[in-house]
Design a protein around this motif. Structure first.
Motif, PDB file in Angstrom:
ATOM      1  N   ALA A 275      33.735  30.264 -30.049  1.00 33.27           N
ATOM      2  CA  ALA A 275      34.143  31.640 -29.751  1.00 33.27           C
ATOM      3  C   ALA A 275      33.786  32.044 -28.336  1.00 33.27           C
ATOM      4  O   ALA A 275      34.355  32.991 -27.793  1.00 33.27           O
ATOM      5  N   VAL A 276      32.848  31.320 -27.719  1.00 26.67           N
ATOM      6  CA  VAL A 276      32.467  31.627 -26.340  1.00 26.67           C
ATOM      7  C   VAL A 276      33.634  31.412 -25.381  1.00 26.67           C
ATOM      8  O   VAL A 276      33.630  31.917 -24.251  1.00 26.67           O
ATOM      9  N   LEU A 277      34.654  30.691 -25.824  1.00 24.75           N
ATOM     10  CA  LEU A 277      35.830  30.450 -24.985  1.00 24.75           C
ATOM     11  C   LEU A 277      36.843  31.585 -25.060  1.00 24.75           C
ATOM     12  O   LEU A 277      37.863  31.550 -24.370  1.00 24.75           O
ATOM     13  N   ALA A 278      36.560  32.607 -25.873  1.00 22.90           N
ATOM     14  CA  ALA A 278      37.480  33.736 -25.997  1.00 22.90           C
ATOM     15  C   ALA A 278      37.760  34.414 -24.651  1.00 22.90           C
ATOM     16  O   ALA A 278      38.923  34.710 -24.337  1.00 22.90           O
ATOM     17  N   PRO A 279      36.737  34.685 -23.816  1.00 22.77           N
ATOM     18  CA  PRO A 279      37.046  35.278 -22.501  1.00 22.77           C
ATOM     19  C   PRO A 279      37.957  34.410 -21.642  1.00 22.77           C
ATOM     20  O   PRO A 279      38.803  34.928 -20.913  1.00 22.77           O
ATOM     21  N   LEU A 280      37.773  33.092 -21.740  1.00 18.10           N
ATOM     22  CA  LEU A 280      38.615  32.185 -20.966  1.00 18.10           C
ATOM     23  C   LEU A 280      40.064  32.278 -21.422  1.00 18.10           C
ATOM     24  O   LEU A 280      40.992  32.244 -20.602  1.00 18.10           O
ATOM     25  N   CYS A 281      40.271  32.401 -22.734  1.00 21.50           N
ATOM     26  CA  CYS A 281      41.630  32.586 -23.263  1.00 21.50           C
ATOM     27  C   CYS A 281      42.226  33.890 -22.762  1.00 21.50           C
ATOM     28  O   CYS A 281      43.363  33.938 -22.293  1.00 21.50           O
ATOM     29  N   ALA A 282      41.460  34.970 -22.887  1.00 20.44           N
ATOM     30  CA  ALA A 282      41.964  36.284 -22.490  1.00 20.44           C
ATOM     31  C   ALA A 282      42.304  36.317 -21.002  1.00 20.44           C
ATOM     32  O   ALA A 282      43.275  36.959 -20.590  1.00 20.44           O
ATOM     33  N   MET A 283      41.530  35.604 -20.188  1.00 17.27           N
ATOM     34  CA  MET A 283      41.714  35.607 -18.739  1.00 17.27           C
ATOM     35  C   MET A 283      42.627  34.493 -18.257  1.00 17.27           C
ATOM     36  O   MET A 283      42.731  34.249 -17.049  1.00 17.27           O
ATOM     37  N   ALA A 335      49.355  38.950 -23.311  1.00 17.40           N
ATOM     38  CA  ALA A 335      49.134  39.431 -24.672  1.00 17.40           C
ATOM     39  C   ALA A 335      49.001  38.267 -25.652  1.00 17.40           C
ATOM     40  O   ALA A 335      48.170  38.310 -26.576  1.00 17.40           O
ATOM     41  N   THR A 336      49.800  37.226 -25.450  1.00 21.49           N
ATOM     42  CA  THR A 336      49.693  36.036 -26.304  1.00 21.49           C
ATOM     43  C   THR A 336      48.314  35.404 -26.180  1.00 21.49           C
ATOM     44  O   THR A 336      47.683  35.032 -27.170  1.00 21.49           O
ATOM     45  N   CYS A 337      47.834  35.301 -24.947  1.00 19.53           N
ATOM     46  CA  CYS A 337      46.500  34.743 -24.717  1.00 19.53           C
ATOM     47  C   CYS A 337      45.423  35.660 -25.296  1.00 19.53           C
ATOM     48  O   CYS A 337      44.401  35.191 -25.816  1.00 19.53           O
ATOM     49  N   GLY A 338      45.646  36.971 -25.221  1.00 20.01           N
ATOM     50  CA  GLY A 338      44.700  37.915 -25.794  1.00 20.01           C
ATOM     51  C   GLY A 338      44.628  37.797 -27.304  1.00 20.01           C
ATOM     52  O   GLY A 338      43.542  37.848 -27.901  1.00 20.01           O
ATOM     53  N   LEU A 339      45.773  37.629 -27.945  1.00 20.17           N
ATOM     54  CA  LEU A 339      45.795  37.427 -29.396  1.00 20.17           C
ATOM     55  C   LEU A 339      45.083  36.125 -29.764  1.00 20.17           C
ATOM     56  O   LEU A 339      44.383  36.055 -30.782  1.00 20.17           O
ATOM     57  N   ALA A 340      45.265  35.100 -28.929  1.00 18.77           N
ATOM     58  CA  ALA A 340      44.559  33.833 -29.159  1.00 18.77           C
ATOM     59  C   ALA A 340      43.055  34.036 -29.055  1.00 18.77           C
ATOM     60  O   ALA A 340      42.280  33.465 -29.841  1.00 18.77           O
TER      61      ALA A 340
END
Length: 376
Positions: A275-283, A335-340
């Protein structure tokens, strides 16, 4: 889920709406006095706009953030307003208000550091500053945030020096990614708004393992930034009446990067270190734009700090899109990356690999489509 939705609505009303109103109203006089302030962006060179446009949108964003946090600080110490909330929320919000009192000092230290970047951006917008000086100040602010305030990445690495170094680099990278993305009407502000929203949802839906409660403080932080951005976007929607300038992009990048470092992604002790990779996905989109632009410049033998029209948005226009459609396309990818990112905090390791694979394949596909134009 119902409680999470209630918290999200509460933050929309209590954090996003005030910041949006303050920023929107503050930008009107800034637009009027932009010439007197020396904040005008003239056409020419690598710039795509055809008429002089004010640059002071970042001041409005800063005011939206600062005024809203000032009101929130008063609300934290005067809790009588909590009695007006529905009973199902009042008790929980009271607990958060008590906890927030202990973090007010840290909050205003962050605001102070952000205002240093606002001043840096203001001077840069007016006169222009050498990239070496801009980077030096950004690194100074990042080092103060990580080493002075103890805010850093949760990376499950076990090497404190490495996580601190990564945290400093993260802050500087995010600041510059939003700065570089600010090249079309509504683009950088809109992308930042999508990212702030997705990460706020992550904070509400991902409990802090120490308390087993939603990370409401970080979520509120992001929702205030969202509100200031929405107030700015009222003026920045095509055709833009004002740009955020470096004043705004530096501040927005800093606040979003720090909010992600303040967050906890341990998933309430449920064994989800991915889950620590969530910011990387969002960004993913701002970082993709920054990395590809730097690579193109270096490949062509130019300075990586030389501005041009080789950004992701410009490359989409070269493929035949109009500028508004290019912006909307980038919104949708973001938005797709944010949902991911939201999904990543709620799945197992195997499912997380799938989510990350989807994001990677999407960016790879975009790269292939773009290279079609380059190879013609």
């Amino acid at each position: 889920m119902n409680n999470a939705f209630q918290l999200f609505i509460l933050l929309l009303v209590g954090a996003t709406l005030p910041a949006a109103i303050v920023a929107m109203l503050a930008i009107y006089p800034i637009r009027r006095h932009a010439i007197r302030l020396g904040l005008m962006d003239r056409p020419g060179g690598h710039k795509a706009h055809t008429q002089a446009t004010p640059l002071g949108g970042g001041i409005g964003i800063a005011l939206g953030v600062v005024v809203t946090f000032a009101i929130a600080t008063l609300a934290v110490f005067w809790t009588g307003w909590i009695d007006a909330l529905p009973e199902s929320l009042a008790g929980r919000v009271a607990i958060y208000a008590d906890g927030a009192q202990t973090r007010i000092g840290m909050l205003w230290s962050l605001i102070g550091a952000g205002l240093v970047l606002v001043v840096l951006g203001f001077v840069d917008d007016r006169r222009g500053l050498p990239w070496q000086f801009r980077l030096a100040v950004q690194f100074g602010v990042a080092i103060f945030t990580v080493y002075g305030m103890g805010i850093g990445l949760t990376a499950f690495i076990g090497l404190a020096w490495l996580t601190k170094l990564m945290s400093v680099l993260w802050i500087v990278a995010v600041i510059n990614s939003f700065n570089m993305l600010d090249n079309m009407d509504g683009l950088s502000g809109g992308v930042a708004a999508v990212i702030a929203t997705s990460m706020a949802i992550v904070m509400i839906s991902t409990p802090d393992p120490a308390t087993a409660k939603p990370q409401l403080l970080v979520a509120a932080f992001l929702m205030v930034v969202l509100g200031a951005l929405l107030g700015f976007l009222w003026h920045n929607r095509p055709p833009a009446k004002i740009f955020m300038g470096d004043t705004g992009s530096y501040l927005v990048g800093y606040l979003i990067s720090v909010a992600m470092l303040m967050a906890t992604f341990a998933g309430g002790g449920e064994g989800r270190p991915h889950a620590v990779l969530a910011p990387l996905c969002a960004m993913a989109v701002p970082l993709y734009d920054m990395c590809t632009v730097l690579w193109i410049r270096i490949r062509e033998g130019r300075s990586p700090f030389q501005a041009d029209r080789r950004h992701f948005s410009h490359r989409l226009v070269e493929l035949g899109m109009t500028r508004p459609r290019a912006v909307v396309t980038i919104y949708l990818v973001t938005a797709t990356c944010g949902l991911a990112a939201i999904l990543l905090t709620h799945v197992t390791v195997l499912q997380a690999i799938t989510v990350l694979g989807i994001v990677g394949c999407m960016l790879w596909l975009i790269g292939i489509l773009e290279s079609t134009r380059w190879n013609q």
